[in-house]
Design a protein around this motif. Structure first.
Motif, PDB file in Angstrom:
ATOM      1  N   HIS A  26     115.453  59.168  35.630  1.00 23.94           N
ATOM      2  CA  HIS A  26     115.706  58.042  35.173  1.00 23.94           C
ATOM      3  C   HIS A  26     114.275  57.471  35.903  1.00 23.94           C
ATOM      4  N   ASN A  27     114.568  55.834  35.990  1.00 22.50           N
ATOM      5  CA  ASN A  27     113.477  54.986  36.835  1.00 22.50           C
ATOM      6  C   ASN A  27     112.001  55.582  35.986  1.00 22.50           C
ATOM      7  N   ALA A  28     111.985  55.278  34.908  1.00 27.08           N
ATOM      8  CA  ALA A  28     110.656  55.356  34.319  1.00 27.08           C
ATOM      9  C   ALA A  28     109.903  54.405  34.605  1.00 27.08           C
ATOM     10  N   PHE A  41     108.827  59.705  33.781  1.00 25.89           N
ATOM     11  CA  PHE A  41     110.180  59.674  34.439  1.00 25.89           C
ATOM     12  C   PHE A  41     110.367  60.107  35.787  1.00 25.89           C
ATOM     13  N   ARG A  42     111.335  59.998  36.147  1.00 25.58           N
ATOM     14  CA  ARG A  42     111.526  61.214  37.410  1.00 25.58           C
ATOM     15  C   ARG A  42     113.187  61.199  37.652  1.00 25.58           C
ATOM     16  N   SER A  43     113.238  62.663  37.955  1.00 27.83           N
ATOM     17  CA  SER A  43     114.402  63.306  37.580  1.00 27.83           C
ATOM     18  C   SER A  43     114.197  64.433  38.999  1.00 27.83           C
ATOM     19  N   GLU A  88     108.803  59.823  43.631  1.00 26.65           N
ATOM     20  CA  GLU A  88     109.953  59.032  42.657  1.00 26.65           C
ATOM     21  C   GLU A  88     109.277  57.541  42.199  1.00 26.65           C
ATOM     22  N   ASP A  89     109.901  56.997  41.687  1.00 23.38           N
ATOM     23  CA  ASP A  89     110.200  56.084  40.826  1.00 23.38           C
ATOM     24  C   ASP A  89     108.949  55.710  40.612  1.00 23.38           C
ATOM     25  N   PRO A  90     107.689  56.009  39.516  1.00 26.23           N
ATOM     26  CA  PRO A  90     107.264  55.459  39.359  1.00 26.23           C
ATOM     27  C   PRO A  90     107.120  53.626  38.735  1.00 26.23           C
ATOM     28  N   TYR A 135     108.557  51.390  52.900  1.00 24.32           N
ATOM     29  CA  TYR A 135     107.751  50.686  51.915  1.00 24.32           C
ATOM     30  C   TYR A 135     108.525  50.935  50.819  1.00 24.32           C
ATOM     31  N   ARG A 136     108.723  50.579  49.586  1.00 22.81           N
ATOM     32  CA  ARG A 136     109.361  50.940  48.237  1.00 22.81           C
ATOM     33  C   ARG A 136     108.713  49.874  47.350  1.00 22.81           C
ATOM     34  N   ASN A 137     109.527  49.875  45.751  1.00 21.77           N
ATOM     35  CA  ASN A 137     108.877  49.406  45.208  1.00 21.77           C
ATOM     36  C   ASN A 137     107.590  48.521  44.662  1.00 21.77           C
ATOM     37  N   MET A 192     122.400  41.707  49.038  1.00 18.95           N
ATOM     38  CA  MET A 192     121.534  42.370  49.819  1.00 18.95           C
ATOM     39  C   MET A 192     120.751  42.736  50.077  1.00 18.95           C
ATOM     40  N   LYS A 193     119.362  42.674  48.577  1.00 20.48           N
ATOM     41  CA  LYS A 193     118.231  43.542  48.650  1.00 20.48           C
ATOM     42  C   LYS A 193     117.984  42.926  46.938  1.00 20.48           C
ATOM     43  N   VAL A 194     116.808  42.366  47.413  1.00 20.09           N
ATOM     44  CA  VAL A 194     115.863  42.220  46.103  1.00 20.09           C
ATOM     45  C   VAL A 194     114.627  43.568  46.134  1.00 20.09           C
ATOM     46  N   ILE A 222     126.191  47.265  43.897  1.00 20.32           N
ATOM     47  CA  ILE A 222     126.048  47.517  42.492  1.00 20.32           C
ATOM     48  C   ILE A 222     124.268  46.895  42.133  1.00 20.32           C
ATOM     49  N   TYR A 223     123.856  47.738  41.366  1.00 26.30           N
ATOM     50  CA  TYR A 223     122.288  47.540  41.148  1.00 26.30           C
ATOM     51  C   TYR A 223     121.944  46.628  39.701  1.00 26.30           C
ATOM     52  N   ARG A 224     121.504  45.316  39.562  1.00 27.70           N
ATOM     53  CA  ARG A 224     121.325  45.022  38.563  1.00 27.70           C
ATOM     54  C   ARG A 224     120.235  43.984  38.326  1.00 27.70           C
ATOM     55  N   TYR A 258     124.880  59.654  38.813  1.00 32.00           N
ATOM     56  CA  TYR A 258     124.542  60.780  39.493  1.00 32.00           C
ATOM     57  C   TYR A 258     125.440  59.395  41.333  1.00 32.00           C
ATOM     58  N   VAL A 259     124.622  58.275  40.865  1.00 32.17           N
ATOM     59  CA  VAL A 259     124.402  57.604  41.899  1.00 32.17           C
ATOM     60  C   VAL A 259     125.458  55.819  41.481  1.00 32.17           C
ATOM     61  N   ASN A 260     125.984  56.006  41.145  1.00 33.12           N
ATOM     62  CA  ASN A 260     127.689  54.852  40.531  1.00 33.12           C
ATOM     63  C   ASN A 260     127.041  53.103  40.494  1.00 33.12           C
ATOM     64  N   ASN A 261     127.298  53.298  39.453  1.00 39.15           N
ATOM     65  CA  ASN A 261     127.102  51.630  39.214  1.00 39.15           C
ATOM     66  C   ASN A 261     125.786  50.919  39.436  1.00 39.15           C
ATOM     67  N   VAL A 262     124.547  52.050  38.441  1.00 40.70           N
ATOM     68  CA  VAL A 262     123.700  51.279  38.734  1.00 40.70           C
ATOM     69  C   VAL A 262     122.340  50.788  37.512  1.00 40.70           C
ATOM     70  N   VAL A 263     121.799  49.978  37.449  1.00 44.04           N
ATOM     71  CA  VAL A 263     120.561  49.768  36.766  1.00 44.04           C
ATOM     72  C   VAL A 263     119.860  49.301  37.214  1.00 44.04           C
ATOM     73  N   PHE A 264     118.457  49.905  36.802  1.00 45.65           N
ATOM     74  CA  PHE A 264     117.190  50.190  38.192  1.00 45.65           C
ATOM     75  C   PHE A 264     116.108  50.445  36.840  1.00 45.65           C
ATOM     76  N   THR A 265     114.945  49.435  37.134  1.00 40.89           N
ATOM     77  CA  THR A 265     113.968  49.129  35.964  1.00 40.89           C
ATOM     78  C   THR A 265     112.482  49.132  37.260  1.00 40.89           C
ATOM     79  N   ALA A 283     122.909  54.844  36.504  1.00 39.23           N
ATOM     80  CA  ALA A 283     123.115  55.188  37.034  1.00 39.23           C
ATOM     81  C   ALA A 283     123.014  56.660  37.368  1.00 39.23           C
ATOM     82  N   ASP A 284     121.006  56.246  37.672  1.00 40.41           N
ATOM     83  CA  ASP A 284     120.661  57.272  38.510  1.00 40.41           C
ATOM     84  C   ASP A 284     120.371  58.399  37.533  1.00 40.41           C
ATOM     85  N   SER A 285     120.478  58.595  36.074  1.00 40.79           N
ATOM     86  CA  SER A 285     121.009  59.478  35.818  1.00 40.79           C
ATOM     87  C   SER A 285     120.490  60.067  34.343  1.00 40.79           C
TER      88      SER A 285
HETATM   89  C1  BMA Z   1     117.702  52.312  45.089  1.00 38.39           C
HETATM   90  C2  BMA Z   1     116.019  53.695  44.862  1.00 38.39           C
HETATM   91  C3  BMA Z   1     116.221  53.821  43.198  1.00 38.39           C
HETATM   92  C4  BMA Z   1     117.743  54.174  43.534  1.00 38.39           C
HETATM   93  C5  BMA Z   1     119.194  53.054  43.480  1.00 38.39           C
HETATM   94  C6  BMA Z   1     120.213  53.309  43.310  1.00 38.39           C
HETATM   95  O1  BMA Z   1     117.134  52.432  46.796  1.00 38.39           O
HETATM   96  O2  BMA Z   1     116.711  55.269  45.747  1.00 38.39           O
HETATM   97  O3  BMA Z   1     115.215  54.764  43.352  1.00 38.39           O
HETATM   98  O4  BMA Z   1     117.454  54.551  41.922  1.00 38.39           O
HETATM   99  O5  BMA Z   1     118.403  53.312  44.953  1.00 38.39           O
HETATM  100  O6  BMA Z   1     120.434  55.012  44.435  1.00 38.39           O
END
Ligand code: BMA
Length: 309
Positions: A26-28, A41-43, A88-90, A135-137, A192-194, A222-224, A258-265, A283-285
């Motif tokens: 995921h999260n590639a 990609f992340r595994s 993670e998350d390259p 820091y992330r992202n 909650m966060k951007v 919920i990640y959108r 792996y984590v429900n309700n996630v779309v993450f680019t 879904a982190d999967s």
């Molecule tokens: C974030 C990060 C992402 C992940 C997302 C949903 O905080 O950990 O890598 O995709 O949560 O679990």
């Protein structure tokens, strides 16, 4: 009709496509290189920590994974201290014929961002840790603006909602002049966060950046995905931040995993025909892709904007 058209054969990559043992894909980050699409990609491994793998494609939809992982936590030197819990998350940005990869490095000191560079996607050189912890992202702009490199990132703190910041650098190593530019909005899908998602790309109207937003519910976040347009010569100025999300978890492999309700680019590839391929983890999967019209994304930012701050 949805603004992102999902590819009909999603998910495009799963753990079953990987020739070494992993539990998610995921999260590639994705870029074009030598007429191929390269996906980093992340595994998750079975110990719950992450590594980065690499896959190649001729058309951006059908990927084949290299026999060995691309990047695993450094075993020696300064980077080993900060990557012991995983990478993670390259995000990949091409700047002057080199590909820079920013990634989250986890350790007992927290999460900070590493910067690495490759010219061939075979070998990779780690350059520096470019943030302190929390820091992330980090996403890099693909060219210098007024003589400086530019990045977006998302520091976290309990005092202020987790927001998107901009910073500048003369050399990609030392960063400063940081400023908050997009904040979560109350009782909104990103309250909650951007955070930054894919590295921004240039359009005639501005820098387009695909971002993520999180809404907290009784059954978790919920990640959108959303979209924002930055001024070409001053990317700290927002020309518009789309009020509505452009993608939410709707398919079974986005709703449950792996984590429900996630779309993450972490990556998007603009094409010459005015479309952009947007890649996201479901879904982190699993990895998914969809196509959007760049002008429609720009219009959404300009004509249906909410306040950035
Ligand atoms: C974030 C990060 C992402 C992940 C997302 C949903 O905080 O950990 O890598 O995709 O949560 O679990």
């Amino acid at each position: 009709m949805s603004i992102i058209e999902r590819y009909k054969n999603n998910p495009i990559l799963t753990k079953n496509d990987v020739p070494y043992p992993v539990f998610t894909v995921h999260n590639a980050g994705v870029v074009k290189f030598n007429k191929q699409y390269i996906m980093v990609f992340r595994s998750h491994l079975q110990n719950g920590r992450s590594i980065l793998g690499l896959a190649r494609s001729e058309d951006g939809f059908k990927f084949e994974v290299d026999a060995q992982p691309f990047m695993t936590p450094a075993k020696s030197g300064i980077f080993s201290e900060y990557e012991e819990y995983g990478v993670e998350d390259p995000r990949i940005t091409k700047i002057e014929n080199k590909f820079y990869i920013t990634y989250s490095a986890y350790s007992r000191y927290g999460v900070r961002i590493g910067l690495a560079v490759t010219e061939d996607f075979i070998s990779i050189d780690r350059l520096s840790m470019i943030t302190q912890s929390d820091y992330r992202n980090v996403v890099l702009f693909p060219e210098k603006i007024k003589g400086r490199y530019v990045r977006l990132d998302r520091p976290h703190t309990d005092i202020s909602p987790w927001s998107i910041w901009i910073s500048y650098s003369p050399d990609l190593i030392y960063w400063g002049e940081s400023k908050q530019i997009i904040r979560p909005m109350s009782y909104h899908w990103d309250e909650m966060k951007v955070g930054p998602g894919a590295p921004p790309f240039k359009t005639s109207k501005g820098w387009l950046s695909i971002i993520h937003g999180v809404f907290s519910t009784m059954s978790g976040g919920i990640y959108r995905l959303g979209v924002a347009l930055h001024s070409l010569d001053d990317p700290s100025k927002l020309l518009g931040v789309a009020d509505s999300w452009i993608l939410q978890p709707d398919e079974p492999y986005e709703i449950t995993g792996y984590v429900n309700n996630v779309v993450f680019t972490c990556g998007a590839v603009p094409e010459d025909n005015g479309t952009v391929k947007i890649y996201w983890g479901g879904a982190d999967s699993v990895m998914c892709v969809g196509t959007a019209n760049i002008n429609e994304l720009v219009d959404l930012c300009l004509n249906n904007s909410r306040e950035a701050l």
